[in-house]
Design a protein around this motif. Structure first.
Motif, PDB file in Angstrom:
ATOM      1  N   LEU A 151      19.979  -5.073  35.966  1.00  0.00           N
ATOM      2  CA  LEU A 151      19.521  -6.367  35.444  1.00  0.00           C
ATOM      3  C   LEU A 151      18.056  -6.607  35.790  1.00  0.00           C
ATOM      4  CD1 LEU A 151      22.669  -8.576  36.123  1.00  0.00           C
ATOM      5  CD2 LEU A 151      21.952  -7.484  33.978  1.00  0.00           C
ATOM      6  N   GLU A 152      17.632  -6.193  36.982  1.00  0.00           N
ATOM      7  CA  GLU A 152      16.215  -6.311  37.347  1.00  0.00           C
ATOM      8  C   GLU A 152      15.350  -5.463  36.415  1.00  0.00           C
ATOM      9  OE1 GLU A 152      15.742  -5.245  41.467  1.00  0.00           O
ATOM     10  OE2 GLU A 152      17.222  -6.726  42.117  1.00  0.00           O
ATOM     11  N   LEU A 153      15.792  -4.235  36.153  1.00  0.00           N
ATOM     12  CA  LEU A 153      15.032  -3.337  35.279  1.00  0.00           C
ATOM     13  C   LEU A 153      14.983  -3.869  33.846  1.00  0.00           C
ATOM     14  CD1 LEU A 153      16.265   0.122  36.609  1.00  0.00           C
ATOM     15  CD2 LEU A 153      13.996  -0.915  36.916  1.00  0.00           C
ATOM     16  N   LEU A 154      16.070  -4.477  33.389  1.00  0.00           N
ATOM     17  CA  LEU A 154      16.051  -5.072  32.055  1.00  0.00           C
ATOM     18  C   LEU A 154      15.000  -6.165  31.961  1.00  0.00           C
ATOM     19  CD1 LEU A 154      19.797  -5.292  30.975  1.00  0.00           C
ATOM     20  CD2 LEU A 154      17.930  -4.170  29.740  1.00  0.00           C
ATOM     21  N   ARG A 155      14.917  -7.002  33.001  1.00  0.00           N
ATOM     22  CA  ARG A 155      13.921  -8.082  32.985  1.00  0.00           C
ATOM     23  C   ARG A 155      12.504  -7.529  32.990  1.00  0.00           C
ATOM     24  NH1 ARG A 155      17.915 -10.438  36.309  1.00  0.00           N
ATOM     25  NH2 ARG A 155      16.823  -9.886  38.213  1.00  0.00           N
ATOM     26  N   GLU A 156      12.308  -6.346  33.567  1.00  0.00           N
ATOM     27  CA  GLU A 156      10.979  -5.726  33.581  1.00  0.00           C
ATOM     28  C   GLU A 156      10.627  -5.084  32.238  1.00  0.00           C
ATOM     29  OE1 GLU A 156      10.724  -2.898  36.785  1.00  0.00           O
ATOM     30  OE2 GLU A 156      11.441  -4.367  38.256  1.00  0.00           O
ATOM     31  N   HIS A 157      11.633  -4.542  31.546  1.00  0.00           N
ATOM     32  CA  HIS A 157      11.379  -3.758  30.336  1.00  0.00           C
ATOM     33  C   HIS A 157      11.728  -4.480  29.038  1.00  0.00           C
ATOM     34  CE1 HIS A 157      11.337  -0.668  33.459  1.00  0.00           C
ATOM     35  NE2 HIS A 157      10.470  -0.085  32.663  1.00  0.00           N
ATOM     36  N   LEU A 158      12.232  -5.705  29.146  1.00  0.00           N
ATOM     37  CA  LEU A 158      12.542  -6.485  27.953  1.00  0.00           C
ATOM     38  C   LEU A 158      12.128  -7.930  28.191  1.00  0.00           C
ATOM     39  CD1 LEU A 158      13.767  -7.041  25.204  1.00  0.00           C
ATOM     40  CD2 LEU A 158      16.020  -7.073  26.260  1.00  0.00           C
ATOM     41  N   LYS A 159      11.069  -8.303  27.529  1.00  0.00           N
ATOM     42  CA  LYS A 159      10.556  -9.672  27.653  1.00  0.00           C
ATOM     43  C   LYS A 159      10.466 -10.242  26.243  1.00  0.00           C
ATOM     44  CE  LYS A 159       8.302  -8.611  31.894  1.00  0.00           C
ATOM     45  NZ  LYS A 159       7.183  -8.415  32.701  1.00  0.00           N
TER      46      LYS A 159
END
Length: 118
Positions: free
Chosen positions: A86-94
């Motif tokens: 979930l952290e990585l998703l927030r970094e790679h999908l804005k």
């Protein structure tokens, strides 16, 4: 193994750095779940039609990541992997002007799991 599937709404579009996300996710799976780098594979599936709630007000991006791992990981390991995802998703999908709804889960592969590489 691991089998990783990322289902997401097509509205994510160019705001979703899928290659960067996959690279970072594979690194996390190796570090957290002791997977081999060459075993990591991710399938991205964009959904053209989705629905959110009762209304159609506002834009929504929905992403769900499913991991299939061989049995034996602890609940703590699985939780750490989903939290990191979930952290990585927030970094790679804005998503620009949209609400992001992200989720992740880890499932043990059935003992019948086999793979073929050829």
């Amino acid at each position: 193994m691991p089998q990783i599937t990322v289902d997401y709404t097509a509205t994510a579009g160019p705001d979703f750095d899928r290659k960067g996300f996959a690279r970072a996710l594979h690194g996390a799976v190796v570090e957290i779940a002791a997977a081999k780098p060459e075993a990591c594979k991710t399938l991205f599936r964009a959904a053209e039609e989705t629905a959110f709630g009762y209304g159609t007000d506002g834009a929504h991006v929905i992403v769900h990541v499913t991991f299939g791992l061989l049995a034996g990981r602890t609940d703590e390991t699985k939780a750490k992997l989903t939290e990191t995802t979930l952290e990585l998703l927030r970094e790679h999908l804005k998503p620009e002007g949209a609400v992001l709804h992200a989720s992740a889960e880890v499932r043990d592969l059935d003992p019948s799991y086999r793979k073929y590489e050829g």
